[in-house]
Design an enzyme around this catalytic site. Structure first.
Site, PDB file in Angstrom:
ATOM      1  N   ASP A  41      -0.579   3.207   3.111  1.00 13.48           N
ATOM      2  CA  ASP A  41      -1.913   3.246   2.502  1.00 13.48           C
ATOM      3  C   ASP A  41      -2.074   2.183   1.402  1.00 13.48           C
ATOM      4  OD1 ASP A  41      -4.443   4.331   2.210  1.00 13.48           O
ATOM      5  OD2 ASP A  41      -3.734   6.395   2.156  1.00 13.48           O
ATOM      6  N   TRP A  79      -7.896  -0.026   4.739  1.00 10.30           N
ATOM      7  CA  TRP A  79      -9.337   0.304   4.765  1.00 10.30           C
ATOM      8  C   TRP A  79     -10.244  -0.889   5.034  1.00 10.30           C
ATOM      9  CZ3 TRP A  79      -8.199   1.567  -0.894  1.00 10.30           C
ATOM     10  CH2 TRP A  79      -7.283   2.610  -0.995  1.00 10.30           C
ATOM     11  N   GLY A  80      -9.723  -1.904   5.704  1.00  8.21           N
ATOM     12  CA  GLY A  80     -10.568  -3.054   6.013  1.00  8.21           C
ATOM     13  C   GLY A  80     -10.698  -4.053   4.875  1.00  8.21           C
ATOM     14  N   ASP A 124     -12.466   5.867   4.796  1.00  9.87           N
ATOM     15  CA  ASP A 124     -12.112   7.121   5.479  1.00  9.87           C
ATOM     16  C   ASP A 124     -13.250   7.687   6.314  1.00  9.87           C
ATOM     17  OD1 ASP A 124      -9.882   6.736   3.974  1.00  9.87           O
ATOM     18  OD2 ASP A 124      -9.831   8.755   3.142  1.00  9.87           O
TER      19      ASP A 124
HETATM   20  C1  GLA Z   1      -6.531   7.502   1.983  1.00  8.98           C
HETATM   21  C2  GLA Z   1      -6.443   7.231   3.481  1.00  8.98           C
HETATM   22  C3  GLA Z   1      -6.564   8.536   4.245  1.00  8.98           C
HETATM   23  C4  GLA Z   1      -5.457   9.509   3.787  1.00  8.98           C
HETATM   24  C5  GLA Z   1      -5.543   9.712   2.277  1.00  8.98           C
HETATM   25  C6  GLA Z   1      -4.355  10.506   1.747  1.00  8.98           C
HETATM   26  O1  GLA Z   1      -7.804   7.937   1.615  1.00  8.98           O
HETATM   27  O2  GLA Z   1      -7.425   6.320   3.887  1.00  8.98           O
HETATM   28  O3  GLA Z   1      -6.472   8.308   5.636  1.00  8.98           O
HETATM   29  O4  GLA Z   1      -4.212   8.996   4.155  1.00  8.98           O
HETATM   30  O5  GLA Z   1      -5.573   8.469   1.596  1.00  8.98           O
HETATM   31  O6  GLA Z   1      -4.408  10.688   0.372  1.00  8.98           O
END
Ligand code: GLA
Length: 396
Positions: free
Chosen positions: A126, A161-162, A183
């Site tokens: 992440d 996340w892009g 997300d």
């Molecule tokens: C981010 C990621 C999610 C998840 C959460 C966990 O928001 O994008 O997919 O893994 O963290 O805290």
């Protein structure tokens, strides 16, 4: 070779958030096997954030929370492996994970070695709490190297996340999939926005490194950790699953499989949909046309018509599959029913070609008579039609 096709599996985050445990993972593993998910191709069982203690141990190692995982992670991995599944875990490129647990910035090699020692086969990585001065690409490259250095095949699921156009560089740092958006939430607007946002990027997704449009919310029906807004209908969830398959992206289920309604299990195990997702050629979509939908305007004001146009709401796509097959999709993103127009000439089949498209409806199994000139199905609001097609000569 890892990720020859889009990876398939289940991830704990969407439904369970921090409420994860050894018992839950055992039950989910049992369920994935007993209910046919593994056989359908879903092989990765992934524990997301919130699995560790809040502090590293005195040697600087990550420690599984002993209340949630009383026998440690190796035991969990062993159980998952004993079922024929592969085991996934989670860390983060920043100094803390998104939920505030210790994370791998400047600990890449030691953490990768820890994961390998537990038998991890998949690492979701992440992007929270990343230092402002840090170099995002360099840090994904470092973790990629650290995973390689373990000598174990660990699929690298990079989740940034892009940010910084990952479709342009994630392949070059050795990632096997990369989150391309923020997300997903369990509602219609969220998944349709994600799909539309990636249309121009899908041409850079393919074997060894796939665009990851996030975990599915199919069948969650508002339960769990990412519920927000209006709960999806069956047709909307079917659209989500079919769009992910059409896009040829990873399918990581997020619902509680133990209590999933049978129609969603059937949907996510549909062999035609999985065949489209997993097609060996991994090609992206050809957008045939974007159109407007005409809907009624029940109380027209003076000077207005009794109908109005909702612009850019209907899409037709064709995707070339292996063995001279095609997937043809008519998608209606609007809140009104629509007749969606498509000339065969627009997909490269003018009437003079002497060829027609034979079509089988993926959702109903119905075989349609071959189409030569046009095919304009009526598609209900927030729904789509999807056909598996072949070329056939027109006789006479
Ligand atoms: C981010 C990621 C999610 C998840 C959460 C966990 O928001 O994008 O997919 O893994 O963290 O805290």
């Amino acid at each position: 070779m890892l990720a020859q096709r889009p990876p398939l599996g289940w991830n704990s985050w969407n439904t369970f958030g921090e409420h994860i445990s050894e018992a839950l993972i055992h039950e989910m593993a049992d369920c994935m096997v007993e209910q046919g998910y593994l056989q359908a191709g879903y092989e990765y069982l992934v524990i997301d954030d919130c699995w560790s203690l809040r502090e590293r141990d005195e040697k600087g190692l990550l420690v599984p929370d002993p209340v949630k995982f009383p026998n440690g992670m190796k035991a969990v991995a062993d159980y998952v492996h004993s079922k024929g599944l592969k085991f996934g875990m989670y860390s983060c490129a920043g100094v803390l994970t998104c939920a505030g647990y210790p994370s791998s910035y400047d600990h890449e090699f030691v953490d990768a070695a820890t994961f390998a020692s537990w038998g991890v086969d998949f690492l979701k990585y992440d992007f929270c709490n990343f230092p402002e001065t840090g170099d995002c690409r360099a840090r994904y490259q470092t973790m990629s190297m650290a995973l390689k250095a373990t000598g174990r095949d660990i699929l690298f699921s990079a989740c940034n996340w892009g940010q910084k156009e990952p479709w342009k560089w994630m392949r070059s740092v050795g990632a096997h999939m990369y989150r391309s958006t923020g997300d997903i939430m369990d509602n219609y607007i969220s998944f349709t926005d994600i799909f539309k946002s990636q249309l121009d990027n899908l041409c850079m997704s393919g074997t060894a490194c796939f665009n990851d449009m996030d975990m599915l919310t199919v069948g969650m029906c508002g339960k769990g950790n990412v519920g927000l807004g209006k709960v999806c209908t069956y047709e909307e969830y079917r659209m989500q699953f079919a769009l992910w398959c059409l896009a040829g992206v990873p399918l990581m289920m997020g619902a509680d499989l133990r209590s999933l309604a049978p129609e969603y299990k059937e949907l996510m195990q549909n062999p035609d949909l999985l065949r489209i997702d997993q097609d060996a050629e991994c090609r992206s979509l050809y957008l045939i046309r974007k159109g407007s939908v005409t809907t009624s305007n029940p109380e027209p004001k003076e000077g207005e018509f009794p109908w109005k146009q909702l612009p850019d709401t209907s899409y037709t796509f064709i995707r070339h599959l292996s063995d001279r097959e095609f997937a043809l999709a008519y998608v209606n993103f609007s809140p009104a029913d629509a007749q969606i127009h498509c000339e065969m000439a627009d997909i490269g089949l003018p009437v003079s070609s002497g060829y027609a498209l034979s079509m089988r409806d993926v959702f109903t199994g119905e075989q349609l008579p071959p189409k030569t000139d046009f095919f304009n199905p009526r598609v209900p609001a927030h729904d789509m039609k999807l056909y598996l097609c072949r070329l056939v000569p027109v006789h006479g």
